[in-house]
Design an enzyme around this catalytic site. Structure first.
Site, PDB file in Angstrom:
ATOM      1  N   ARG A  53      11.798   3.976   1.641  1.00 54.12           N
ATOM      2  CA  ARG A  53      11.804   2.549   2.564  1.00 54.12           C
ATOM      3  C   ARG A  53      12.711   1.755   2.583  1.00 54.12           C
ATOM      4  O   ARG A  53      13.406   1.113   1.357  1.00 54.12           O
ATOM      5  CB  ARG A  53      10.761   1.438   1.972  1.00 54.12           C
ATOM      6  CG  ARG A  53      10.229   0.749   3.316  1.00 54.12           C
ATOM      7  CD  ARG A  53       8.879  -0.261   3.100  1.00 54.12           C
ATOM      8  NE  ARG A  53       8.862   0.462   3.359  1.00 54.12           N
ATOM      9  CZ  ARG A  53       6.969   0.189   3.688  1.00 54.12           C
ATOM     10  NH1 ARG A  53       6.662  -1.221   3.988  1.00 54.12           N
ATOM     11  NH2 ARG A  53       6.261   1.095   4.157  1.00 54.12           N
ATOM     12  N   HIS A  63       7.714   6.133  10.300  1.00 53.77           N
ATOM     13  CA  HIS A  63       6.446   5.953   9.671  1.00 53.77           C
ATOM     14  C   HIS A  63       6.313   7.264   8.963  1.00 53.77           C
ATOM     15  O   HIS A  63       4.349   7.125   9.548  1.00 53.77           O
ATOM     16  CB  HIS A  63       6.042   4.505   9.180  1.00 53.77           C
ATOM     17  CG  HIS A  63       5.227   4.323   7.530  1.00 53.77           C
ATOM     18  ND1 HIS A  63       5.492   4.852   6.919  1.00 53.77           N
ATOM     19  CD2 HIS A  63       4.801   3.025   7.944  1.00 53.77           C
ATOM     20  CE1 HIS A  63       4.439   4.544   6.050  1.00 53.77           C
ATOM     21  NE2 HIS A  63       4.266   3.074   6.403  1.00 53.77           N
ATOM     22  N   ARG A 118       0.344  -1.872   0.175  1.00 56.91           N
ATOM     23  CA  ARG A 118       0.086   0.029   0.042  1.00 56.91           C
ATOM     24  C   ARG A 118       1.115   0.733  -0.358  1.00 56.91           C
ATOM     25  O   ARG A 118       0.657   2.374  -0.534  1.00 56.91           O
ATOM     26  CB  ARG A 118      -0.725  -0.190   1.067  1.00 56.91           C
ATOM     27  CG  ARG A 118      -0.720   0.313   2.311  1.00 56.91           C
ATOM     28  CD  ARG A 118      -0.946  -0.779   2.798  1.00 56.91           C
ATOM     29  NE  ARG A 118      -1.023  -2.610   3.248  1.00 56.91           N
ATOM     30  CZ  ARG A 118      -1.521  -3.380   2.928  1.00 56.91           C
ATOM     31  NH1 ARG A 118      -2.756  -3.120   3.235  1.00 56.91           N
ATOM     32  NH2 ARG A 118      -1.423  -5.157   3.160  1.00 56.91           N
ATOM     33  N   THR A 119       1.669   0.960   0.577  1.00 55.49           N
ATOM     34  CA  THR A 119       2.716   2.888   0.804  1.00 55.49           C
ATOM     35  C   THR A 119       3.122   3.130  -0.108  1.00 55.49           C
ATOM     36  O   THR A 119       3.351   4.184  -0.875  1.00 55.49           O
ATOM     37  CB  THR A 119       3.722   2.008   1.392  1.00 55.49           C
ATOM     38  OG1 THR A 119       2.979   2.177   3.274  1.00 55.49           O
ATOM     39  CG2 THR A 119       4.723   3.785   1.967  1.00 55.49           C
ATOM     40  N   LYS A 148      24.139  -6.671  -7.698  1.00 50.72           N
ATOM     41  CA  LYS A 148      25.556  -6.676  -7.816  1.00 50.72           C
ATOM     42  C   LYS A 148      26.295  -6.463  -6.935  1.00 50.72           C
ATOM     43  O   LYS A 148      27.746  -5.984  -7.503  1.00 50.72           O
ATOM     44  CB  LYS A 148      26.115  -6.211  -8.978  1.00 50.72           C
ATOM     45  CG  LYS A 148      24.890  -6.805 -10.519  1.00 50.72           C
ATOM     46  CD  LYS A 148      25.566  -6.182 -11.982  1.00 50.72           C
ATOM     47  CE  LYS A 148      24.943  -6.330 -13.188  1.00 50.72           C
ATOM     48  NZ  LYS A 148      25.047  -5.516 -14.318  1.00 50.72           N
TER      49      LYS A 148
HETATM   50  C1  NCD Z   1       3.594  -1.256   7.561  1.00 44.26           C
HETATM   51  C2  NCD Z   1       4.489  -0.806   7.859  1.00 44.26           C
HETATM   52  O1  NCD Z   1       5.057  -1.150   6.399  1.00 44.26           O
HETATM   53  O2  NCD Z   1       5.649  -0.527   8.528  1.00 44.26           O
HETATM   54  N1  NCD Z   1       2.515  -1.257   6.959  1.00 44.26           N
HETATM   55  C3  NCD Z   1       2.211  -0.297   6.096  1.00 44.26           C
HETATM   56  O3  NCD Z   1       2.886   0.736   6.099  1.00 44.26           O
HETATM   57  N2  NCD Z   1       0.895  -0.086   5.870  1.00 44.26           N
HETATM   58  C4  NCD Z   1       2.912  -1.776   8.328  1.00 44.26           C
HETATM   59  C5  NCD Z   1       3.585  -3.898   8.721  1.00 44.26           C
HETATM   60  O4  NCD Z   1       4.063  -4.331   8.534  1.00 44.26           O
HETATM   61  O5  NCD Z   1       3.235  -4.433   9.852  1.00 44.26           O
END
Ligand code: NCD
Length: 312
Positions: free
Chosen positions: A104, A132, A54-55, A82
């Site tokens: 991320r 986050h 989703r993100t 690599k």
């Molecule tokens: C979360 C994450 O990746 O930090 N998910 C998200 O971004 N919606 C929470 C998770 O992975 O549990």
């Protein structure tokens, strides 16, 4: 705002300002053609070194609604395999002309480090157990609209349940919810709490049943099996019996209470009931609001002020 690395970069007034801008982005998202030229010519690159559904798609949709150019960097098919370092990877892509990186990474602090290697804006989309921030903003927005709390969260009681220890969502949410005035209770087995809670503006409970009837928001977290190196839980069944949301517990919630989860859910572990059957579930609203919140963040970082009007 040049970067968004942590919720602590934002004052309560900054958070309110972003949530107000999000209202505007919700309005744009509801138009027949949900697109404005605000970020035309800007290049937004997502750099995801960890899995995401989703993100990543949310940032991508948000950037497109603002007419930015977008590029997805797929680590699995890149020269990272690599042995190319994070720095060389960032510098190489930045040399193509990038205005913002959405990052991320499994290491806490990676987005902060990247700010030293490029002039582009950096937006943290999750770093290790650390932060986050856009998740926290979309959670605040969801509570603000779900409970009609435009002016703040004074008097609200929010319980965050589950794997707090490994959760960047919990760290960001605690800071954001309490900055807006909420009272926050963490509910988890001792092994899934952080080693120290010094400085966390929270109460702690190990008894979900005692807290459930009194909360305005029940926020469930995913048990992050991939981040556990040792046995922190006796078994998933036992966890679920003590900390999962089953129908008996759901029936104890106040009629107005919201049920939230950042996703992805472990059905049958923390989420035993089908959330589709919970009247208070706003889990899909969180996803919808995520796009508008990320539009607000991208616009704050890259926009030049007045050009939000009109559609393409
Ligand atoms: C979360 C994450 O990746 O930090 N998910 C998200 O971004 N919606 C929470 C998770 O992975 O549990």
């Amino acid at each position: 705002m040049k970067h968004l690395l942590s919720i602590t970069d934002l004052s309560p007034a900054d958070i309110h300002g972003l949530l107000e801008l999000t209202d505007h982005m919700v309005e744009i998202s509801g138009r027949p053609i949900p697109k404005v030229p605000a970020l035309r010519g800007r290049n937004v690159v997502s750099l995801f070194f960890e899995d995401s559904t989703r993100t990543r798609t949310s940032f991508d949709t948000a950037a497109k609604r603002l007419s930015a150019d977008t590029m997805n960097f797929a680590v699995s098919s890149s020269s990272v395999n690599k042995g190319e370092s994070l720095r060389d990877t960032v510098e190489t892509i930045a040399a193509m002309g990038v205005d913002a990186f959405v990052v991320r990474h499994k290491s806490s602090g990676a987005p902060q480090m990247i700010t030293r290697w490029t002039n582009a804006s950096i937006i943290n989309a999750g770093d290790g157990w650390h932060q986050h921030p856009t998740q926290a903003l979309l959670d605040c927005y969801t509570i603000r609209t779900g409970l009609n709390r435009r002016d703040g969260f004074d008097g609200l009681h929010i319980a965050i349940v589950g794997d707090i220890r490994h959760s960047r969502v919990a760290r960001s949410d605690v800071q954001a919810f309490s900055a807006l005035g909420a009272r926050v209770t963490l509910i988890a087995p001792p092994t899934l709490l952080p080693p120290s809670l010094e400085g966390w503006p929270v109460e702690v409970s190990h008894d979900l049943d005692a807290v459930v009837p009194h909360v305005d928001v029940l926020y469930l977290l995913r048990v992050q099996r991939e981040r556990m190196d040792d046995a922190l839980l006796p078994s998933m069944e036992e966890y679920s019996a003590m900390y999962g949301l089953d129908s008996r517990r759901a029936a104890q919630l106040a009629p107005h209470a919201l049920v939230m989860h950042p996703g992805p859910m472990n059905r049958g572990v923390e989420m035993v009931v089908d959330p589709a059957e919970l009247p208070g579930s706003v889990i899909l609203n969180q996803v919808t609001n995520g796009v508008a919140v990320r539009m607000a963040v991208l616009f704050s970082v890259l926009g030049s002020g007045s050009d939000l009007r009109g559609s393409e």
